[in-house]
Write a protein that holds these residues in place. Structure first.
Motif, PDB file in Angstrom:
ATOM      1  N   LYS A 259      -2.052  -1.435  -3.090  1.00  0.00           N
ATOM      2  CA  LYS A 259      -1.258  -0.633  -2.158  1.00  0.00           C
ATOM      3  C   LYS A 259      -0.855   0.714  -2.754  1.00  0.00           C
ATOM      4  CE  LYS A 259      -0.669  -3.753   1.211  1.00  0.00           C
ATOM      5  NZ  LYS A 259      -0.901  -3.546   2.637  1.00  0.00           N
ATOM      6  N   ARG A 260      -0.634   0.747  -4.062  1.00  0.00           N
ATOM      7  CA  ARG A 260      -0.361   2.022  -4.745  1.00  0.00           C
ATOM      8  C   ARG A 260      -1.226   2.048  -6.000  1.00  0.00           C
ATOM      9  NH1 ARG A 260       2.525   6.498  -4.847  1.00  0.00           N
ATOM     10  NH2 ARG A 260       3.470   7.290  -6.751  1.00  0.00           N
ATOM     11  N   THR A 267      -0.604   8.070 -10.833  1.00  0.00           N
ATOM     12  CA  THR A 267       0.105   7.135  -9.959  1.00  0.00           C
ATOM     13  C   THR A 267       1.241   6.497 -10.740  1.00  0.00           C
ATOM     14  OG1 THR A 267      -2.019   6.652  -8.907  1.00  0.00           O
ATOM     15  CG2 THR A 267      -0.176   5.231  -8.348  1.00  0.00           C
ATOM     16  N   ASP A 271       6.147   4.002  -3.720  1.00  0.00           N
ATOM     17  CA  ASP A 271       5.951   4.791  -2.510  1.00  0.00           C
ATOM     18  C   ASP A 271       7.020   4.406  -1.489  1.00  0.00           C
ATOM     19  OD1 ASP A 271       5.192   2.432  -1.269  1.00  0.00           O
ATOM     20  OD2 ASP A 271       3.062   2.928  -1.176  1.00  0.00           O
ATOM     21  N   HIS A 275       5.853  -0.129  -2.377  1.00  0.00           N
ATOM     22  CA  HIS A 275       4.749  -0.563  -3.227  1.00  0.00           C
ATOM     23  C   HIS A 275       4.769   0.273  -4.513  1.00  0.00           C
ATOM     24  CE1 HIS A 275       3.506  -2.670   0.284  1.00  0.00           C
ATOM     25  NE2 HIS A 275       3.195  -1.570   0.952  1.00  0.00           N
ATOM     26  N   CYS A 276       4.736  -0.395  -5.659  1.00  0.00           N
ATOM     27  CA  CYS A 276       4.848   0.341  -6.914  1.00  0.00           C
ATOM     28  C   CYS A 276       3.500   0.398  -7.629  1.00  0.00           C
ATOM     29  CB  CYS A 276       5.919  -0.260  -7.821  1.00  0.00           C
ATOM     30  SG  CYS A 276       5.479  -1.840  -8.531  1.00  0.00           S
ATOM     31  N   ALA A 277       3.370   1.367  -8.511  1.00  0.00           N
ATOM     32  CA  ALA A 277       2.134   1.557  -9.268  1.00  0.00           C
ATOM     33  C   ALA A 277       1.950   0.415 -10.266  1.00  0.00           C
ATOM     34  CB  ALA A 277       2.172   2.899  -9.998  1.00  0.00           C
ATOM     35  N   ASN A 545      -7.960   5.915   1.402  1.00  0.00           N
ATOM     36  CA  ASN A 545      -6.723   6.695   1.357  1.00  0.00           C
ATOM     37  C   ASN A 545      -6.929   8.186   1.597  1.00  0.00           C
ATOM     38  OD1 ASN A 545      -5.140   4.464   0.787  1.00  0.00           O
ATOM     39  ND2 ASN A 545      -5.335   4.695  -1.423  1.00  0.00           N
ATOM     40  N   ASN A 684       6.494   9.428   2.460  1.00  0.00           N
ATOM     41  CA  ASN A 684       5.283  10.075   1.921  1.00  0.00           C
ATOM     42  C   ASN A 684       5.561  11.512   1.492  1.00  0.00           C
ATOM     43  OD1 ASN A 684       3.781   7.713   2.549  1.00  0.00           O
ATOM     44  ND2 ASN A 684       3.547   8.420   4.654  1.00  0.00           N
TER      45      ASN A 684
END
Length: 1004
Positions: A259-260, A267, A271, A275-277, A545, A684
């Motif tokens: 997701k990220r 990254t 977000d 969702h985290c990196a 993406n 975003n």
């Protein structure tokens, strides 16, 4: 299976092989050909005997393991297939159906639309006329970057389609038995080819049940996870019953979230969806002939908005980009975790160095606020890993962690998942999860997760086989799995193997290990700074993406007509609201704040408080060589503080504002401030810069852009400082073109990708008249004559620059150049000609300009300019959209012969009483949400109340016919309910028929 190529029309055919058919797979073929354009395919699932294979060519002599999906690249449509894979092992051999995993080694992409990229042994199948021999890039496959990523050895899939590699054991066991083997059941967080396989999965869903079963048996479509899978089987001593050892299998499965997704410096953080990196779910599986246990942990980047920009070496420069707007995303992240795993205990391994401590403090502050909503289900332990290693070495880390009460208590309370091997009955279920992080969530995190995995596994062994705790074989394999896991995840995110793995493997810190870690650190610095951007682009393309991407669909006239009808009926499932955006630009001439900013920020008393302030500054620092080489952000921070204080201390304050995002390129800076209550609906948010000075090498001139999504409407704000000099018109035009085409946000987004674009800039365009004439016309407010000679107007009228942009009427004096601290135009030796250098330009159908002027501040040699817009913001009701989609689909499926489909779709509407689960539309100037036909002016008539429930007695033995009251059934009642109940209760309560009391308990 084999892949064949047919012609007239060009067709790709996947068919089952004789060896697969001998083991019971159906004789089937999956046929692909291009549709009407590069994003549509026609797919057929046919019996193998109905496909003519006599006139086709086999595209590759390798056997095909399965299809990953379809993707459109550079106007070509490609089919992605796995051409090489190796079996890793059976992760749960005690299970009746094998849960075997394969590792992908090679992926190939074959075009449905062109023969140029065919991998055919005979060159006669490629049309020479299609090749451009003069172009050296012609032979590089457009999917080569995608193939490189997919062939990196970090992707895995389940060999048997009847089990789901993407889901942990407890999730699989919780499924209904009839759904457990359904390919459509998977954890979408970890299936990396979901974007390119989506059309094929939808195609599968539309098949009949028998055809769907055969489709799954053939395993034409495979779902992949990225991360690591390792399996070891070993013999462990058994009780002295027959002397035969117990065969145990230890497996480790790490599932990297997509997701990220991305690389190390590209990254970071979280977000807007939470969702985290570098989020990884890691599952330790230990299986014997009696039990299978599963222990799950998670890792992920600190879930606030932070990044690392510019050239990064060994000193990490961290910037928290949205310090006041991270809380909603932070809470979404932990809400996802608690919903999925139960209680969550975070282990933060960041150190006390300046940059890491800033991030650690932000983490702790956000988590304390989040606990107000999540309560005891969320907790954190801070453990300075590097400090502990310096004090006591790596050995001391395990000792200290096992001494920490917060850790040991949660290890005990979380437990693990255990099921009976023979029946798959769940015995215990894991009740919580540890979420571990460091800066990159690689080396330190892997080290600590290894310790937690061993600690939990020892807990199980104490219960069932205490003697196995002393087994060297078991722990050697455990260390090896975690060392390989650390290396695999590190290569994905950082490009090299993990640090500290020599200790993880051997339990010792050696000189060779130290040198190996130093080499990896140097390699990381090079790879992350110079190679990762191209890799990031390829990842974003594979995941769909990129802003210019369109997902491949399979020809389906029914769903295509529904989608087209939905697009036309957008107003039926959405509504608009007006908002106010204040846009300002000011060249500061390197000056610090020296006067009140309220005349600029709130120029008229009649203006309502803006929802958003967008402020662009030029020359926020003096443009010296030192500042150009290494910009000092302190001056920007001073202005940020001054602006926030001005907004907070203004008279008749009605709203609170927070700094959403700021960005700086030498002297050019852009700030976006929003009402605090809007942070949850603005998503975003990204920033980007573009240098234009010295042919793009220097940041003394250039632009800063910030883009965001407000509900479902996108905005891009650009502040710029273009080339100076009265005669340098073409240089300014070139600067504009460089910025317009070269300022890139993440995932391929550019300025033109947005619905609404606003430039707030020192454009430096001048007035082509004599100095005395300009000054005279400016003093007499003869703006039309000045505008006729305005350079910017000329280039816009000629479509040389700023094509498609608009500007409000220039009804104010030129803003450049003044003697500092006065309202007098330049009286220095140079006597600059006055000009409207400071401008606000805009493009977008939703933008409505309501004011455009300047403020009479004297803190610089420019006057600040402002514009107030009232754009229309689109808000899509997803519940209504889904309901309308179902309604349209049903109408298409029940269309009678001869009935016109377009007319029928146009006539279908949602019922008037349809209730969305979402909140009512927000108020506007014309309509308040509480002002309806049923409640005029928000007044609810007393006649609408049902008073019957107020007459109920609270005795539990009353007649069941009485109506339940919310006051008695709810553990708490509002003040309004209690008050209303008191005033409406009659003086003489009605007669109540009581039930007889229950009989006494029987004596034993």
């Amino acid at each position: 299976m084999y892949l064949y190529l047919g012609s007239n029309p060009r067709t790709l055919i996947l068919v089952t092989s004789p060896s697969e058919e001998r083991i019971g797979k159906p004789r089937r073929a999956l046929v692909f050909r291009a549709g009407v354009d590069s994003i549509q395919a026609v797919v057929e699932f046919l019996p193998k005997d109905e496909v003519d294979l006599t006139s086709v060519v086999r595209l590759t002599q390798r056997g095909i393991k399965g299809c990953l999906g379809m993707i459109s690249v550079e106007n070509d449509l490609f089919l992605a297939v796995v051409t090489s894979a190796a079996e890793v092992g059976n992760t749960r051999p005690s299970e009746t159906a094998a849960e075997t995993v394969a590792r992908i080694h090679e992926v190939a992409f074959y075009s449905l639309t062109s023969s140029l990229w065919d991998d055919v042994e005979s060159s006669s199948n490629v049309d020479p006329s299609e090749r451009d021999y003069n172009n050296p890039q012609a032979y590089e496959h457009p999917c080569a970057p995608l193939s490189k990523i997919m062939s990196s050895g970090t992707f895995y899939y389940a060999i048997d389609s009847q089990w789901d590699l993407s889901s942990r054991l407890s999730r699989r066991l919780a499924r209904d038995s009839k759904d457990s083997g359904d390919v459509g059941n998977y954890d979408e967080r970890f299936v990396w080819n979901e974007y390119i396989a989506r059309s094929l999965l939808d195609f599968r869903e539309r098949l009949g049940s028998h055809e769907r079963y055969e489709f799954d048996q053939c395993q034409f479509v495979i779902l992949t996870v990225q991360g690591y899978v390792g399996v070891f089987s070993m013999a462990l001593p058994a009780p002295p019953t027959n002397g035969a050892p117990t065969i145990a299998t230890l497996s480790l499965i790490s599932r990297l979230g997509w997701k990220r997704a991305g690389t190390r410096f590209n990254t970071r953080g979280v977000d807007d969806d939470g969702h985290c990196a570098n989020f990884v779910e890691t599952e330790t599986l230990f299986s014997t002939d009696q039990h299978c246990i599963s222990y799950v942990q998670a890792r992920g980047s600190v879930p606030v908005f932070w990044e690392q920009q510019g050239l990064q070496t060994f000193g990490q420069r961290i910037q928290i980009t949205r310090p006041h707007a991270s809380q909603p995303a932070f809470e979404r992240h932990f809400a996802h975790l608690t919903e999925e795993y139960g209680s969550t205990h975070a282990i933060n391994l960041l150190g006390t160095k300046e940059n890491e401590s800033i991030l650690s403090s932000a983490y702790d502050r956000h988590l304390r606020i989040a606990r107000a909503g999540l309560g005891d289900e969320l907790d954190i332990t801070h453990f300075d890993f590097h400090s502990q290693v310096r004090i006591g070495g790596h050995d001391s880390v395990m000792r200290e962690l096992r001494r920490m009460e917060a850790i040991t208590d949660h290890v005990d309370s979380f437990g693990f998942t255990m099921c009976d091997t023979s029946s798959n009955d769940l015995i215990t279920n894991q009740r919580g999860i540890f979420r571990t992080n460091c800066l990159d969530c690689l080396d330190r995190t892997n080290f600590v997760q290894d310790i937690l995995s061993r600690t939990t596994l020892e807990q199980y062994l104490v219960l069932v086989r205490r003697e196995w705790i002393q087994s060297n074989t078991l722990w050697i394999h455990h260390r090896e799995l975690w060392a390989e896991n650390g290396d695999a995840l590190s290569k994905i995110y950082a490009g090299t193997g993990a640090l500290n793995t020599s200790y993880t493997r051997s339990g010792k810190r050696t000189l060779a290990g130290v040198f190996s870690d130093a080499t990896k650190s140097v390699s990381r610095a090079y790879i992350n700074n110079f190679q990762d951007k191209a890799k990031q682009t390829a990842i974003d393309m594979y995941l769909g993406n990129m802003s210019s991407q369109r997902q491949v669909t399979i020809f389906d006239p029914i769903h295509d007509s529904v989608r087209a009808a939905l697009d036309k009926r957008l107003p039926e499932y959405s509504h608009s609201k007006r908002c106010v955006i204040f846009v300002g630009t000011w060249n500061l001439n390197g000056r610090s704040p020296s006067e009140s900013l309220l005349p600029w920020l709130f120029p008229r008393d009649s203006f309502e408080d803006p929802d958003m302030f967008v402020l662009g500054f030029q020359e926020i620092v003096p443009l010296t060589a030192q500042q150009i080489v290494q910009t000092d952000p302190e001056k920007r921070r001073i202005w940020e503080t001054t602006i926030l204080e001005a907004l907070d201390r203004r008279p008749q304050k009605k709203s609170d504002y927070v700094l959403l995002r700021s960005e700086q390129l030498v002297g050019t800076a852009l700030l976006v401030l929003v009402k605090s209550e809007l942070t949850a609906v603005i998503r975003n948010v990204e920033a980007a810069t573009r240098k234009t000075g010295l042919r793009g090498m220097s940041g003394n001139k250039g632009a800063v852009g910030i883009r965001l999504q407000y509900h479902d409407t996108t905005f891009c704000f650009v502040t710029a400082h273009l080339a100076a000099g009265h005669a340098n018109i073409e240089e300014r035009n070139m600067d504009y073109r460089t910025i317009e085409t070269g300022l890139h946000f993440l995932k391929g987004k550019t300025i033109s990708s947005h619905e609404n674009v606003l430039w707030l800039a020192d454009t430096n365009y001048r007035v082509d008249l004599e100095n005395e004439v300009v000054r005279s016309l400016a003093e007499s407010n003869s703006f039309d004559a000045l505008l006729a000679a305005d350079q910017l107007k000329h280039v816009m009228d000629a479509s040389i620059a700023f094509t498609g942009y608009q500007e409000g009427p220039l009804l104010f004096k030129p803003t450049y150049r003044y003697d500092l601290g006065t309202d007098n135009y330049d009286s220095s030796e140079k006597m600059r000609i006055p000009a409207w250098t400071d401008r606000v330009l805009y493009r977008g159908h939703q933008l409505d300009l309501s004011a455009y002027s300047r403020a009479e501040l004297r803190g610089s040699d420019h006057k600040p300019v402002f514009a107030v817009f009232r754009p229309s913001i689109r808000i899509i009701d997803t519940t209504k959209r889904a309901a309308l989609s179902r309604l349209l689909l049903d109408s298409v499926l029940h269309t009678e012969p001869g009935e016109k489909l377009d007319d029928k779709l146009a006539s279908m509407v949602l019922p008037d009483d349809f209730q969305s689960n979402e909140l009512p539309p927000p108020s506007s100037d014309e309509q308040m949400w509480w002002d309806t036909l049923d409640t005029p002016n928000g007044i609810l008539p007393l006649s609408s109340f049902n008073y019957q429930w107020y007459h109920q007695s609270k005795n539990p033995f009353e007649d069941n016919s009485s109506i339940d009251t919310s006051l008695s059934s709810s553990p708490s009642s509002s003040d309004e309910e209690l008050y209303y109940a008191a005033v409406m209760t009659p003086d003489h309560p009605p007669h109540v028929v009581r039930k007889p009391p229950p009989p006494p308990p029987l004596s034993l």
